[in-house]
Write a protein that holds these residues in place. Structure first.
Motif, PDB file in Angstrom:
ATOM      1  N   ASN A  49      49.019  34.575  34.379  1.00 30.06           N
ATOM      2  CA  ASN A  49      49.225  35.113  36.172  1.00 30.06           C
ATOM      3  C   ASN A  49      49.493  35.675  36.861  1.00 30.06           C
ATOM      4  OD1 ASN A  49      49.332  31.681  36.136  1.00 30.06           O
ATOM      5  ND2 ASN A  49      51.205  31.616  36.236  1.00 30.06           N
ATOM      6  N   LEU A  75      46.818  38.819  38.049  1.00 28.56           N
ATOM      7  CA  LEU A  75      45.490  39.119  38.629  1.00 28.56           C
ATOM      8  C   LEU A  75      45.220  40.435  38.886  1.00 28.56           C
ATOM      9  CD1 LEU A  75      42.568  36.944  38.432  1.00 28.56           C
ATOM     10  CD2 LEU A  75      43.354  36.510  40.993  1.00 28.56           C
ATOM     11  N   ASN A  87      44.323  42.329  42.614  1.00 27.58           N
ATOM     12  CA  ASN A  87      44.555  42.226  43.591  1.00 27.58           C
ATOM     13  C   ASN A  87      45.960  42.349  43.407  1.00 27.58           C
ATOM     14  OD1 ASN A  87      42.117  40.566  43.417  1.00 27.58           O
ATOM     15  ND2 ASN A  87      42.788  38.505  44.406  1.00 27.58           N
ATOM     16  N   SER A  88      47.296  41.386  42.709  1.00 29.35           N
ATOM     17  CA  SER A  88      48.276  41.831  42.753  1.00 29.35           C
ATOM     18  C   SER A  88      48.699  43.788  42.627  1.00 29.35           C
ATOM     19  CB  SER A  88      49.221  41.520  41.687  1.00 29.35           C
ATOM     20  OG  SER A  88      49.100  41.232  40.903  1.00 29.35           O
ATOM     21  N   ASN A 138      32.416  38.374  36.152  1.00 27.92           N
ATOM     22  CA  ASN A 138      33.707  38.437  36.926  1.00 27.92           C
ATOM     23  C   ASN A 138      33.779  39.639  37.820  1.00 27.92           C
ATOM     24  OD1 ASN A 138      36.223  38.289  38.413  1.00 27.92           O
ATOM     25  ND2 ASN A 138      36.549  36.360  37.039  1.00 27.92           N
ATOM     26  N   LEU A 166      35.197  40.158  40.453  1.00 22.20           N
ATOM     27  CA  LEU A 166      36.767  40.081  42.014  1.00 22.20           C
ATOM     28  C   LEU A 166      37.995  41.498  41.243  1.00 22.20           C
ATOM     29  CD1 LEU A 166      39.699  37.460  41.692  1.00 22.20           C
ATOM     30  CD2 LEU A 166      38.805  38.162  43.661  1.00 22.20           C
ATOM     31  N   LEU A 207      54.820  39.141  42.473  1.00 22.36           N
ATOM     32  CA  LEU A 207      53.738  40.238  42.672  1.00 22.36           C
ATOM     33  C   LEU A 207      52.297  39.954  43.133  1.00 22.36           C
ATOM     34  CD1 LEU A 207      52.491  39.640  38.586  1.00 22.36           C
ATOM     35  CD2 LEU A 207      52.856  42.240  40.240  1.00 22.36           C
ATOM     36  N   ARG A 259      50.909  43.026  47.666  1.00 24.37           N
ATOM     37  CA  ARG A 259      49.952  43.490  48.748  1.00 24.37           C
ATOM     38  C   ARG A 259      49.499  42.494  48.992  1.00 24.37           C
ATOM     39  NH1 ARG A 259      49.099  46.644  44.153  1.00 24.37           N
ATOM     40  NH2 ARG A 259      49.516  49.037  44.638  1.00 24.37           N
ATOM     41  N   GLN A 272      45.002  34.600  52.517  1.00 29.25           N
ATOM     42  CA  GLN A 272      45.159  35.088  51.499  1.00 29.25           C
ATOM     43  C   GLN A 272      46.215  33.365  50.690  1.00 29.25           C
ATOM     44  OE1 GLN A 272      46.083  39.133  50.375  1.00 29.25           O
ATOM     45  NE2 GLN A 272      44.565  38.897  49.027  1.00 29.25           N
ATOM     46  N   LEU A 274      52.527  30.396  39.549  1.00 28.54           N
ATOM     47  CA  LEU A 274      51.841  31.001  40.544  1.00 28.54           C
ATOM     48  C   LEU A 274      51.684  32.272  40.481  1.00 28.54           C
ATOM     49  CD1 LEU A 274      54.088  30.788  43.485  1.00 28.54           C
ATOM     50  CD2 LEU A 274      52.463  32.407  43.068  1.00 28.54           C
ATOM     51  N   VAL A 275      49.915  31.768  40.445  1.00 32.08           N
ATOM     52  CA  VAL A 275      49.522  33.345  40.665  1.00 32.08           C
ATOM     53  C   VAL A 275      48.642  34.051  42.477  1.00 32.08           C
ATOM     54  CG1 VAL A 275      47.200  31.422  40.009  1.00 32.08           C
ATOM     55  CG2 VAL A 275      46.999  34.610  39.299  1.00 32.08           C
ATOM     56  N   GLY A 276      48.140  35.248  42.585  1.00 30.69           N
ATOM     57  CA  GLY A 276      48.041  35.302  43.879  1.00 30.69           C
ATOM     58  C   GLY A 276      48.465  36.557  43.992  1.00 30.69           C
ATOM     59  N   PRO A 277      48.073  37.773  45.040  1.00 29.61           N
ATOM     60  CA  PRO A 277      47.165  36.235  46.107  1.00 29.61           C
ATOM     61  C   PRO A 277      45.854  36.488  45.366  1.00 29.61           C
ATOM     62  CG  PRO A 277      47.606  38.681  46.935  1.00 29.61           C
ATOM     63  CD  PRO A 277      48.090  38.926  45.127  1.00 29.61           C
ATOM     64  N   LEU A 278      44.974  35.387  45.607  1.00 28.41           N
ATOM     65  CA  LEU A 278      43.788  34.845  46.098  1.00 28.41           C
ATOM     66  C   LEU A 278      43.468  34.733  47.546  1.00 28.41           C
ATOM     67  CD1 LEU A 278      44.437  32.302  43.996  1.00 28.41           C
ATOM     68  CD2 LEU A 278      43.746  34.165  42.402  1.00 28.41           C
ATOM     69  N   GLY A 279      42.160  35.385  47.538  1.00 21.66           N
ATOM     70  CA  GLY A 279      40.784  35.369  48.641  1.00 21.66           C
ATOM     71  C   GLY A 279      41.272  36.624  49.114  1.00 21.66           C
ATOM     72  N   THR A 284      39.505  31.590  41.016  1.00 25.97           N
ATOM     73  CA  THR A 284      39.154  33.320  41.111  1.00 25.97           C
ATOM     74  C   THR A 284      37.576  33.159  40.600  1.00 25.97           C
ATOM     75  OG1 THR A 284      39.196  33.401  38.583  1.00 25.97           O
ATOM     76  CG2 THR A 284      41.017  33.643  39.329  1.00 25.97           C
TER      77      THR A 284
END
Lengths: 455, 282
Positions: A205, A207, A210-211, A391, A393, B23, B27, B32, B85-90, B219
């Motif tokens: 989990n 990424l 992004n994080s 990918n 991203l 995490l 940011r 998001q 739980l994963v993010g931030p996405l978008g 993703t």
């Protein structure tokens, strides 16, 4: 006495299309011994040089004959930490077995089956993994084949490795892409456990980009970063009707089934439409995986639509035979031009018949449309398996990283270093969708070049 | 594991949860989202980050109990944890140099609207907000929005609070009174966003909408969330979720949203059965 190549026992096609258990059942000890005896142990060893990770093939085969499976395993693991996986999914017929000297006037030695035999043997052993400890730290992005191979190679020399995975489960394409009947998940889990015992830390989990960013990882004391983020973006055909309900990318279809267990709906809450008349567009290994999954989910008719002929079909021969045994239809020399639908749902696919013209730059004969040859195939589910691009991203969030026009990360082929200092990359993130073993080879090369630099 | 630090009922069908997610808060930006799984066998569901606190490392999610997974989520309480739980996405929502913005939130869609308006408010943008729901008990974040809006208009289908009608009635009324906005941000059911765009497009008022199609990985990998924007296929997870409303093919979005309706029903029945089974056992 000239012995013939020993074929692994298989689940009969009529039974296996009702389940997701593995098709090829592996060698018995006796079969492995018999097959190992076929190796000529020739001095030139062309098999080794045609292996992307240079497994000492005649060496480990000799140890099988000596009944010394542990030694055989150590020899393979010295170059390739995931033999139970590679023994199953490598295209050996295009690599080691293609160059096998035995193959000149007989069938080549079944190197893949023997590797799998040792790999499976090792899954049941409690190896005490020796790893020296050093003060070096490296981060690996992505837990697919490239990342796992890189992590293994680094951990082996005592580097502290952290692997970051965006999904909730480890393995990348080995988890979400390759179906259970070709690579059982318990095999993958056991191979990953070996890496954990070697001291590799895994974080799901996360990424990166992004994080946490590359900058963050370097500040945390990582001396290098390996990017193995894979081929994440599915290609579509760009034809009308492709967004109708019932059209899936191969990635979506396989992810629903392999990662999210949609085959067990509703006890697993992620659904998938199994369909009755299923069309799969494409001719690679992924297309065949998708077709065979659809069959197992209960589709009455599954048809592969491919624009060239059987001869050009890029999938592994073994998988084509398996698919044919499982009554998958092949509609060859056919080019989809539209997905047809009613009330937003797929009803079929319109195609053009093709003929083969002159060879193109890939050396394969170019398919040319035959005018007015349009025809319609009935379908309630269409799955598009025509490849993926890297990918986007990580690249999007790391603007200083140089990429080519297809979005592949540009690397120095000898060191796998990228345009950012201390950042390395390999696998499908660089090449676009390729094979598991070439990704592992790239991960390994990157690890070696990282070791040279920091130790 | 991702610990739930707080949970409260927003109304009869909507709840709000605060989750420790360091995490994500590092940011994340307004617009998001995150993807979560409730348990080991759970499906992955996307939810907008309705609010976040970088210091406390917490995010807030607001969800309506509509299906299997949101019902499971609702079974958890503060102190429990989510497995994933994963993010931030978008993409973060781009904010141009606006002076005056109209926010329109429909039902639980008001939750993703809030962080966007809050961001604008912090930058001194003048905000009018219209929120709507079927009836008063389904309104969301009314007080929070009141605090950051110059004017807040409440609309309910049944007239149980505010004016009776749809958010689009209020929109028309405001525009007919000569109100001018640099942008309209409309978030809610697809049909509502489509109706808003039908009005704003004719007057050429830039309108941003937020799409939440079905998605698996979030993703860019599965393509399940593809939407047609100005005739071009985009993935909501990596290109969105916010898009120029004028360019969205809403009819296609609505059709795709309904693809698994039968399965959703089956799943809910199974869950209802298992909950009743548990009850009978006790």
């Amino acid at each position: 006495m000239k012995r013939i190549r020993i074929k692994m026992n298989e689940q009969p096609a009529i039974e296996r299309i009702e389940n997701f258990s593995e098709v090829a059942l592996g060698y018995t000890e006796e079969q492995a011994q018999t097959e190992a005896a076929r190796c000529l142990r020739c001095p030139t060893q062309p098999c080794v040089s045609s292996c992307p990770v240079n497994v000492p093939i005649p060496g480990f085969i000799t140890e099988i004959l000596n009944n010394n499976y542990d030694k055989a395993y150590q020899l393979i693991a010295g170059e390739n930490f995931l033999p139970a996986i590679c023994g199953r999914v490598c295209p050996q017929e295009q690599q080691c077995e293609a160059r096998c000297v035995k193959g000149v006037n007989a069938e080549p030695v079944a190197i893949g089956s023997l590797e799998r035999f040792i790999g499976d043997w090792s899954l049941n052993q409690q190896h005490t993994v020796k790893a020296s400890k050093s003060k070096h730290k490296v981060a690996v992005l992505g837990s697919g084949p490239a990342g796992l191979a890189c992590a293994a190679e680094l951990a082996r020399v005592g580097i502290e490795v952290s692997v970051y995975e965006a999904l909730h489960a480890l393995g990348g394409v080995l988890r979400y892409g390759i179906p259970e009947f070709r690579l059982p998940k318990h095999v993958l889990d056991t191979e990953i456990d070996k890496l954990k015992r070697l001291g590799v830390k895994f974080y799901t989990n996360v990424l990166i980009g992004n994080s946490l960013t590359v900058e963050d990882l370097l500040q945390e004391g990582n001396e290098a970063i390996f990017v193995g983020s894979g081929a994440g973006l599915p290609r579509f055909l760009g034809i009308p009707g492709e967004n109708l309900n019932g059209v899936y990318s191969a990635n979506e279809y396989l992810t629903r089934v392999n990662l999210m267990n949609a085959g067990r709906f509703p006890s697993s809450p992620t659904p998938v439409k199994s369909g009755n008349e299923v069309i799969v567009v494409g001719g690679g290994n992924v297309a065949l995986d998708v077709a065979r999954v659809a069959k197992r989910l209960g589709a009455a008719n599954v048809t592969i639509v491919y624009r060239r002929s059987m001869k050009e079909l890029p999938a592994r021969k073994e998988e084509i035979i398996h698919a044919q045994e499982e009554m998958i239809n092949f509609k060859l020399l056919s080019q989809p031009i539209a997905v047809t639908g009613e009330n937003s749902e797929v009803t079929g696919m319109e195609c053009l018949s093709m003929e083969l013209g002159e060879p193109d730059e890939s050396g394969r004969r170019r398919p040319v449309a035959i005018e007015n040859s349009n025809f319609i195939l009935k379908a309630d589910v269409v799955i598009v398996a025509v490849g993926q691009t890297p990918n986007p991203l990580f690249i999007k969030n790391t603007p200083e990283l140089a990429v080519n026009k297809w979005g592949g990360i540009i690397v120095d082929q000898s060191t796998m270093s990228t345009s950012i200092d201390k950042v390395y990359a390999g696998g499908d993130a660089v090449t676009g969708a390729a094979t598991v073993i070439s990704a592992m080879g790239a991960g390994k090369r990157a690890a070696q070049s990282i070791v040279r630099r920091i130790m | 594991m991702y610990k739930i630090l707080g949970k409260k009922k927003v109304n009869r069908v909507v709840e709000q949860m605060t989750i420790h997610a360091p995490l994500v808060t590092k940011r994340c930006q307004p617009g998001q989202f995150i993807i979560l799984r409730v348990n080991e066998l759970g499906e992955r569901i996307p939810l907008t980050i309705a609010d976040f606190d970088r210091k406390q490392e917490t995010i807030t999610i607001v969800y309506q109990i509509v299906g299997y997974t949101t019902a499971l989520l609702s079974n958890l309480k503060a102190g429990d944890s989510l497995v994933d739980l994963v993010g931030p996405l978008g993409q973060p929502k781009p904010f141009n140099n606006f002076k005056r913005v109209l926010g329109i939130g429909g039902g639980v869609g008001t939750a993703p609207l809030y962080p966007q308006l809050k961001q604008l408010f912090k930058h001194g943008v003048e905000i009018d907000t219209v929120i709507g729901a079927r009836s008063y008990e389904l309104l969301v974040l009314e007080d929070e929005l009141k605090n950051i809006s110059n004017r807040l208009f409440v609309v309910t289908d049944d007239g149980s609070k505010g004016s009776k009608g749809y958010v689009t009635d209020k929109l028309k009324e405001l525009l007919e009174c000569g109100e001018e906005y640099d942008e309209v941000i409309a978030i809610g059911p697809l049909a509502m966003m489509e109706a808003v765009v039908a009005i704003t497009k004719s007057l050429d008022i830039p309108t941003s909408v937020s799409l939440n199609p079905l998605m698996i990985d979030g993703t860019g990998m599965c393509g399940g969330c593809r939407v047609t924007i100005a005739g071009e296929v985009k993935f909501a997870c990596i290109d969105g979720p916010d898009f120029d409303g004028f360019l969205v093919d809403f009819r296609e979005c609505i059709a795709r949203q309904n693809y698994y309706r039968a399965e959703e029903h089956e799943c809910k029945l199974a869950l209802k059965g298992s909950i009743e089974h548990e009850k009978n056992k006790n």
